[in-house]
Structure formats: C-alpha cells, structure tokens
Design a protein around this motif. Structure first.
Motif, short mmCIF file in Angstrom:
data_model
loop_
_atom_site.label_atom_id
_atom_site.label_comp_id
_atom_site.label_asym_id
_atom_site.label_seq_id
_atom_site.Cartn_x
_atom_site.Cartn_y
_atom_site.Cartn_z
N TRP A 166 -29.37 26.43 12.82
CA TRP A 166 -28.54 27.53 12.23
C TRP A 166 -27.28 27.09 11.54
CZ3 TRP A 166 -30.65 31.90 12.94
CH2 TRP A 166 -31.49 32.12 14.28
N THR A 167 -26.80 25.87 11.39
CA THR A 167 -25.83 25.39 10.32
C THR A 167 -26.07 25.71 9.03
OG1 THR A 167 -25.29 23.88 12.00
CG2 THR A 167 -24.24 23.65 9.92
N TRP A 168 -27.18 25.52 8.74
CA TRP A 168 -27.61 25.91 7.20
C TRP A 168 -28.92 27.03 7.18
CZ3 TRP A 168 -24.17 24.17 4.23
CH2 TRP A 168 -23.54 22.86 4.54
N LEU A 227 -30.40 32.12 1.29
CA LEU A 227 -30.34 33.75 0.83
C LEU A 227 -29.57 33.94 -0.32
CD1 LEU A 227 -30.31 35.41 4.36
CD2 LEU A 227 -32.39 34.85 2.85
N ALA A 228 -28.56 33.06 -0.54
CA ALA A 228 -27.72 33.14 -1.55
C ALA A 228 -28.12 32.95 -3.02
CB ALA A 228 -26.36 32.00 -1.47
N SER A 232 -21.74 35.00 -1.15
CA SER A 232 -20.65 33.81 -0.29
C SER A 232 -20.55 34.00 1.12
CB SER A 232 -19.31 34.46 -0.73
OG SER A 232 -19.18 34.37 -2.23
N CYS A 233 -21.04 35.04 1.70
CA CYS A 233 -21.19 34.98 3.38
C CYS A 233 -22.26 34.42 3.82
CB CYS A 233 -20.88 36.40 3.61
SG CYS A 233 -19.63 37.31 3.49
N ALA A 234 -23.36 34.55 2.93
CA ALA A 234 -24.25 33.87 3.42
C ALA A 234 -24.54 32.56 3.54
CB ALA A 234 -25.64 34.12 2.59
N LEU A 235 -23.65 31.78 2.68
CA LEU A 235 -23.22 30.18 2.46
C LEU A 235 -22.39 29.90 3.54
CD1 LEU A 235 -22.94 29.88 -1.25
CD2 LEU A 235 -24.80 29.10 0.29
N LEU A 236 -21.34 31.05 3.81
CA LEU A 236 -20.30 30.77 4.91
C LEU A 236 -20.78 30.89 6.50
CD1 LEU A 236 -17.09 32.26 3.30
CD2 LEU A 236 -17.60 29.89 3.68
N ALA A 237 -21.82 31.92 6.66
CA ALA A 237 -22.10 32.13 8.03
C ALA A 237 -22.75 30.93 8.75
CB ALA A 237 -23.00 33.16 8.29
N ILE A 273 -16.74 36.38 13.40
CA ILE A 273 -17.14 37.83 13.21
C ILE A 273 -16.52 38.54 12.19
CG2 ILE A 273 -16.84 39.77 14.88
CD1 ILE A 273 -18.66 37.63 15.95
N PRO A 274 -15.40 38.32 11.85
CA PRO A 274 -14.96 39.00 10.34
C PRO A 274 -15.69 38.75 9.08
CG PRO A 274 -13.04 38.16 11.49
CD PRO A 274 -13.97 37.77 12.22
N VAL A 275 -16.26 37.62 9.08
CA VAL A 275 -17.17 37.11 8.05
C VAL A 275 -18.35 37.94 8.09
CG1 VAL A 275 -18.67 35.07 6.97
CG2 VAL A 275 -16.26 34.95 7.62
N LEU A 276 -18.91 37.77 9.45
CA LEU A 276 -20.38 38.62 9.43
C LEU A 276 -20.22 40.09 9.36
CD1 LEU A 276 -21.72 37.01 12.96
CD2 LEU A 276 -22.41 36.28 10.34
N ILE A 277 -18.96 40.61 9.89
CA ILE A 277 -18.81 42.11 9.40
C ILE A 277 -18.66 42.35 8.09
CG2 ILE A 277 -17.42 44.17 9.79
CD1 ILE A 277 -18.90 43.39 12.18
N ILE A 278 -18.12 41.74 7.23
CA ILE A 278 -17.87 41.52 5.72
C ILE A 278 -19.23 41.63 5.09
CG2 ILE A 278 -17.15 40.54 3.67
CD1 ILE A 278 -14.52 39.86 5.18
N TRP A 279 -20.17 40.47 5.65
CA TRP A 279 -21.51 40.27 5.02
C TRP A 279 -22.27 41.57 5.41
CZ3 TRP A 279 -25.27 36.10 7.36
CH2 TRP A 279 -26.28 35.97 6.31
#
Length: 405
Positions: free
Chosen positions: A370-372, A377-378, A292-297, A309-315
């Motif tokens: 970078w957007t996609w 990776l998902a 999910s984080c790979a899709l969101l980042a 940053i929280p999304v990246l740390i969780i990832w």
C-alpha cells in the motif's frame, strides 16, 4: 429585453432523473464495496479482485457501443429504456448472489451489469440535457455528481450490516436499482429532447486528426487513467489503513464512502467555475491536485487520520471534479452533426482504459503493497495537464466556455 420564462416542471424532472441515477448506479461498485469481505471469506487472488470492477467497465463499453451503433436510445422512450437497463442491472446483481464468490461466473455477471448500465447513465444524461437552457454545463455536472454519489452508495450500504457480509452491497444496490426503474418513469423529458444523430464511423478519424479534439481526448484519458482505479481500490486501501491502526472495520467503509461521495459537490462547483474561469484552467487545477494526492496517499499509510483523511477527501473531490468538462469541451469544439459520435467514442476510449488500469493497479498493489499503491496513477494527470495546456494555447480554445479557455 424580456427574460426567458422558466421551464415548467424542470426542477421536479431533474430531481427525479438525478435520484434515479444515484440509485441505479449504486450497482457499479457493489463488487468493490464487497471486496474486503470477499477476500476474507475465500481465496480471491489479485486478478479476480480487480476483475470484479474492471468487468463492469468492459461491459459498459460494449453496451455503450452497441447502443450507439443500433440507435437503441432513439427506438424506445428514454424513460422506459432507462428502467429496462436498471432492472437488468439489478437482476445481474441478484444473479451474482447465487454464484461462487469471486468466481468467473460472478465476474461475468458483473460485466452484464455494466452492459445494462450503458442504458442508464447515457440515457439519463440525455434526459437531463433536454432541459438545458443556458445551463448545460451545470446539468452535465449534476449528472456526473449523481454518478459519483451512486458509486459511493455501496460503501454506505456496508455500514448497515455485518462487516464480513459480502452479499449486502450486491443485494442493497439491486433493490436501489429497482426503485430507480420505477422512479424514472415519472420523470418528464424537456423540450430539447430530440433523436440523437446516427453513429457516424466517418467521424471517428476526426477524434485523432483534429488537433483540438485529439488534445481534449488525451486530457480525458489522463483523467480516466486515475479515476476508476482510485474508486475501485480506495475501499481495500481504507480497510487496510484502519486495520493497521487497529481501528474499527466499519471505519474503512465510512472512509471509502466519504472519499467517493465528496466528489459529488465538487462536480457542480467545478462546472460553475469552468464556465467563469475557463475550462482548461479548471481541468488543469483538478488534475494537479488529484495527481499530487495519488502520490501522497500511499506514503501516508499508517500516519495519523488527522493527516490521512483530509488528503483522501481532497483527492475524492479533485479526481472527479474535471470529468464533465471534457465532455463539454467536445460539444464546443466538434461539428454539431458529429458531436454524438465523438462523445460516444470519447466515453468508450476512457472506460476501455479503466479496464486496464483497474486490473493493472491490483497487480501493482500485490507487488509493492500500500505504501506505493497509487503512485502510478499520477502519470495520467501529468499527461492530462500537458494536453490541456497545449489545448489552451491553440486558437480553437476560444470556443470553450464562451471564450473562457
């Protein structure tokens, strides 16, 4: 019933082994940490950018298979073999400093470093496992955590020098590896230190024929599809993110370090939880979060740091949390006399896949931006979840984590 007496010297030995792993494995991502400065200092195209990391993976695969086929780990004292590998990896890094930045010779030196690290990480794992007494899962998690922290160190080294200095992560990680070579010589092996079983070519087909082993390996490949490509490209992504927000360049290295390093504690926590809640359950949760984080980042690129940053740390935590569980599952599902070969095969397949993924993701980023960047990776976590769900439903899964599927 008398409680088992604690093993004398265990804590000290594990501290020395883990610290040595952290220092030596800083070699691994020196090229990735240096990449933004290398790109700024010369003409380094997408293929060579990716090759600075993927060549390390390729060298590691070749080194690991060579070690397994020749029985190196059983011909020499593990501590000395570890020290030799760490010194060779350090020399490969120092050699890279004398070569054309981003050139083919530098890429070849990174492959040599990877081959040397094949005498470090598996040997350190063997030393740590020799101290196991009902806590093998925790010890595997400890060593994977050390791998994670070591992989993050080059980004921290960058913070100590000039942003444009690509040589610093190479030089600093070489010094760290030399320190590791000295430190490991003081680490004792535990009472469980035994010669490994010979590599058994006949066991190779079992990895594909046996349904439970096949699903475990497929889950591991789904995990590895994502892991090293994430680690390899999170540095350039973080630099580009802060540059877009007109933030200080050092924030890119700080972000990359935090993302990778955050996974170290996650490895330990996931190991404990997997033993209690189930191995397949924890792997599926970790894969779902990381995918999910790979899709969101990517789509969050340019958004507020309070969101990104929280999304990246969780990832960073989720992408490595499940790693040790696939190895643990092999030890629980495979015949004891063939476990060593099956673990070697699993590792070789996984790292061979990362060679392709690190390289392919670099080309993908050059096409879509970078957007996609991380969306492909998902795919790996999705396949991994399917495989683990299928394994969970099989009767062999009762052998996982003492019955905790």
């Amino acid at each position: 019933m008398t409680a088992a007496r604690p093993l004398t010297g265990k804590t000290t030995a594990l501290i020395l082994i883990a610290a040595s792993q952290v220092l030596a494995l800083s070699i691994w991502f020196a090229g990735a940490a240096a990449l933004p400065a290398l790109v700024a200092s010369g003409d380094v195209g997408p293929v060579r950018q990716a090759a600075l990391t993927s060549s390390v993976q390729l060298g590691f695969v070749i080194g690991a298979l060579t070690s397994a086929l020749t029985g190196l780990a059983d011909r020499f004292t593990p501590q000395r073999l570890f020290a030799f590998g760490a010194v060779m990896a350090a020399l490969a890094n120092l050699l890279a400093l004398q070569l054309e930045p981003g050139g083919l010779a530098m890429i070849a030196s990174r492959a040599l470093a990877g081959a040397a690290l094949a005498l470090v990480y598996p040997v350190g794992m063997k030393l740590a496992a020799s101290w196991a007494r009902g806590d093998a899962g925790f010890l595997v998690g400890l060593l994977v955590g050390a791998l994670t922290l070591g992989s993050a160190l080059p980004f921290a080294f960058n913070l100590a020098g000039q942003v444009s200095d690509w040589t610093l992560p190479f030089a600093a990680s070489a010094v760290a590896a030399l320190l590791a070579a000295g430190l490991i010589l003081f680490a004792r092996g535990g009472p469980g230190l035994r010669p490994a079983a010979r590599f058994d070519p006949g066991a190779v087909s079992m990895a594909f024929r046996d349904p439970a082993l096949r699903l475990t390996n497929l889950g591991y490949l789904g995990h590895m599809w994502e892991l090293y490509a994430t680690w390899a490209w999170i540095g350039p992504f973080a630099h580009a993110y802060w540059q877009r927000l007109e933030g200080a360049a050092r924030l890119g290295d700080l972000t990359a370090f935090a993302v990778v390093a955050s996974g170290a504690l996650a490895c330990l926590a996931a190991g404990r939880l997997a033993d209690r809640l189930g191995r397949t359950r924890i792997t599926m949760i970790a894969l779902a979060i990381s995918g999910s984080c790979a899709l969101l980042a990517g789509p969050l690129f340019g958004n507020s740091p309070w969101l990104m940053i929280p999304v990246l740390i969780i990832w960073g935590m989720a992408v490595i949390a499940d790693s040790a569980q696939f190895s643990a599952a092999i030890t629980e599902l495979a015949p004891p006399e063939r476990t060593g070969t099956l673990l070697t095969l699993q590792t070789a397949m996984g790292f061979a896949l990362t060679v392709i993924m690190v390289q392919a993701l670099g080309l993908w980023i050059s096409w879509v931006g970078w957007t996609w960047a991380f969306a492909p990776l998902a795919i790996g976590p999705a396949i991994g979840i399917w495989a683990m769900a299928r394994l969970r439903a099989r009767p062999e899964a009762a052998r996982l984590a003492g019955g905790n599927r």
